[in-house]
Design an enzyme around this catalytic site. Structure first.
Site, mmCIF file in Angstrom:
data_model
loop_
_atom_site.group_PDB
_atom_site.id
_atom_site.type_symbol
_atom_site.label_atom_id
_atom_site.label_comp_id
_atom_site.label_asym_id
_atom_site.label_seq_id
_atom_site.Cartn_x
_atom_site.Cartn_y
_atom_site.Cartn_z
ATOM 1 C CE LYS A 239 -3.079 3.318 2.111
ATOM 2 N NZ LYS A 239 -1.950 4.059 2.135
ATOM 3 N NE ARG B 173 1.392 4.135 21.708
ATOM 4 C CZ ARG B 173 2.219 4.214 23.298
ATOM 5 N NH1 ARG B 173 3.388 4.926 23.321
ATOM 6 N NH2 ARG B 173 1.471 3.768 24.409
ATOM 7 C CD GLN B 174 -4.640 8.090 16.002
ATOM 8 O OE1 GLN B 174 -3.557 8.709 15.313
ATOM 9 N NE2 GLN B 174 -5.480 8.939 16.080
ATOM 10 N N GLY B 175 -1.877 4.394 14.082
ATOM 11 C CA GLY B 175 -2.248 3.954 12.498
ATOM 12 C C GLY B 175 -1.456 2.362 12.738
ATOM 13 N N GLY B 176 -1.069 1.967 13.429
ATOM 14 C CA GLY B 176 0.245 0.663 13.409
ATOM 15 C C GLY B 176 -0.638 0.071 14.620
ATOM 16 C CD GLU C 181 11.009 1.040 13.011
ATOM 17 O OE1 GLU C 181 10.922 0.434 11.833
ATOM 18 O OE2 GLU C 181 11.071 2.183 12.975
ATOM 19 C CB CYS D 192 12.061 5.011 13.888
ATOM 20 S SG CYS D 192 12.551 4.402 12.480
ATOM 21 C CD GLU E 196 8.270 8.952 17.909
ATOM 22 O OE1 GLU E 196 6.468 8.283 18.275
ATOM 23 O OE2 GLU E 196 8.653 8.824 17.364
#
Ligand code: NAP
Length: 528
Positions: free
Chosen positions: A185, A244-247, A266, A303, A395
């Site tokens: 994607k 973090r939200q997407g993962g 990650e 990162c 972060e």
């Protein structure tokens, strides 16, 4: 070659019919006129995953030499794109040309490393326990273990590495090396770059006679394509780098499937740096300069960016803070990858500034009207505030960091103990600091994927020993790395063959060892 706005599904270029979008240049704050990228539909996801599923058995059964040659052909095709690729990536990301040229080198180096890994065959972990028919009280069967690929893998390209963590980046290279077809994607922040690299992979697949569907590239509006891809029953694992939200959103979809699948996401890490007392006393100013350079590299969009510094309070730390502030003060503002990431950086800084006990001690040069340009920032607080307010370890994705003043090494260890999982931790130390380091190391081993001394965490070598991973929220699965040769393990699982006739075994397990690979036979490692 220039991008055309198409998705790449198997051997075809397909115009998405569900709306369209132009790419965006964050440095000019304007759309890039050509082309319009067409968004795919759920039918396109079905088609790409259907082809990948059909390609799976024939792709994984090809001789390893053909798989390795395919990876090398991808590297060659990426290089053959020449300056057009670097210029397009520059226009879409705002990243400097030199940085992108280096990133391209890393990307093709990664593909070539995985070609070597495939040829070597050790990744199959061939293990043989030969039959013991005379064993008492029960005979032992002939047992042979080798790894097989999981199945088609979905890869979400990362915004911050448009080449090395995107369409043909580490996730794709390691999945293809494992024998798994890949459906990518594209990240909406670099659509043209994605298409150009996708075309290089597609061309290599065709020239190397790979089965159609070994690779596809999808473009989607909003979340529809990404969600449909992760939910598709034909997808057997997911590689992701981003928020973090997407993962977590993708992890939830993967876990709620009829057949849950592994997610290698990650996500978030602030990479604490521990300044130990003797090193600080001897070279506070030099450490400060190194820290400021690392913090601002790539507008802080790494990162492994050093977002937290811990040290025992005193005059040496004051020297460090003063020197770091001075070094950061002359750092130019830098364009961030997208207006969204720039807004998130500003919001992250505002949240830290609102916390009781946090003082801003330095700022980089003003953006002076340059759009989406991040100004570096340095904050100082006391360990007690962080211990009381763990939200301070959120972060700030960008060139900002918080220095935490501790009473003593024991308080530094308490803060380390409170931290969430991290990709890295850094010890800046001299010989006289070894005892303090010994106290910290057991905590850091629990928290991090990589512990380094006397360097800075930005810059992740692609090699056999690298670990780019760590406990949550650094990643969703602390047992693996997403960079380096071991990244291949994420897309493999073991199968044990019991008393299977030699002629029916995978080549890696046949008695004559036709691959010539290292194998553990009856507990002894040998190339026989
Ligand atoms: P992101 O918003 O998580 O997006 C990454 C990819 O996942 C994109 O392709 C995005 O689609 C897709 N996606 C996100 N949420 C989804 C959902 N709920 N369902 C389906 N697909 C979803 O990350 P980003 O755009 O790269 O950056 C945003 C923030 O992520 C940054 O400000 C930073 O805080 C963090 N970040 C962290 C790292 C790190 O290594 N720690 C790296 C990059 C970013 P679209 O392309 O359609 O948006």
């Amino acid at each position: 070659m220039q991008p055309t706005g198409a998705m790449l599904i198997g051997h075809a270029a397909v115009r998405g019919q569900a709306g369209s979008q132009r790419a965006f240049n964050p440095a000019t704050n304007a759309e890039i006129a050509e082309p319009q990228f067409g968004f795919g539909t759920r039918d396109d996801v079905d088609r790409a995953v259907g082809l990948a599923t059909r390609a799976f058995d024939s792709y994984r059964s090809l001789p390893l030499e053909r798989r390795a040659a395919f990876l090398e052909a991808i590297a060659d095709e990426i290089m053959a794109l020449g300056d057009a690729l670097i210029e397009r990536a520059h226009g879409e990301s705002g990243l400097p040309l030199a940085r992108l040229t280096g990133e391209r080198g890393r990307t093709v180096g990664q593909l070539r490393l995985f070609a070597q890994v495939v040829r070597d065959g050790h990744f199959l972990r061939a293990t043989i326990d030969t039959a013991q028919p005379e064993r008492q009280p029960l005979p032992r069967a002939d047992l042979r273990l080798a790894k097989v690929p999981l199945g088609p893998v979905a890869v979400f390209g990362a915004s911050n590495f448009p080449l090395a963590f995107s369409v043909a980046g580490g996730d794709t290279a390691s999945a293809l090396a494992a024998g798994a077809p890949v459906v990518v994607k594209a990240h909406s922040a670099h659509l043209g770059t994605s298409e150009l690299v996708g075309r290089a992979v597609q061309k290599a697949a065709q020239s190397q006679g790979m089965p159609e569907g070994v690779f596809s590239l999808l473009i989607g509006a909003g979340r529809e394509i990404g969600e449909a891809l992760v939910a598709h029953p034909g997808i057997k694992a997911l590689g992701f780098t981003g928020s973090r939200q997407g993962g977590l959103a993708l992890l939830r979809i993967a876990n709620n499937r009829h057949e849950p699948i592994p997610v290698y996401a990650e996500m978030s890490s602030i990479n604490p740096v521990f300044l130990l007392p003797q090193a600080l006393a001897v070279r506070a100013e030099a450490l400060a300069q190194g820290f400021a350079d690392s913090l601002t590299m790539g507008a802080g969009q790494f990162c492994t960016n050093p977002g937290l510094v811990l040290a025992v309070d005193g005059p040496d730390l004051q020297r460090f803070v003063a020197a770091a502030g001075k070094a950061l003060g002359v750092k130019a503002a830098q364009t961030m990858l997208t207006p969204g990431i720039y807004a998130a950086y500003r919001e992250g800084r505002a949240q830290v500034e609102a916390v009781e006990g946090v003082e801003r001690v330095a700022c980089g040069a003003d953006a002076a009207g340059q759009p989406n340009a991040a100004q570096a920032a340095l904050y100082v607080t006391d360990a007690q505030y962080l211990l009381r307010n763990p939200a301070l370890q959120a972060e700030m994705f960008g060139p900002a960091s918080v220095v935490v003043k501790a009473r003593d090494i024991d308080e530094m260890r308490q803060v380390a103990d409170l931290l969430e999982g991290q990709l890295t931790a850094t010890l800046l130390l001299d010989e006289g600091d070894h005892e303090a380091a010994r106290q910290l190391l057991p905590v850091l081993e629990r928290k991090c994927g990589r512990i380094l001394a006397n360097g800075f965490p930005t810059g992740v070598e692609v090699c056999h020993a690298m670990v780019h991973g760590g406990p949550f929220p650094a990643t969703s699965n602390a047992m693996y790395t997403s960079v380096g040769a071991s990244a291949i393990d994420r897309f493999l699982r073991p199968v044990c063959y019991q008393d299977i006739p030699d002629a029916l075994l995978p080549a890696a397990l046949q008695s004559a060892n036709p691959l010539g690979t290292w194998r553990l036979t009856n507990g002894v490692m040998a190339q026989a």
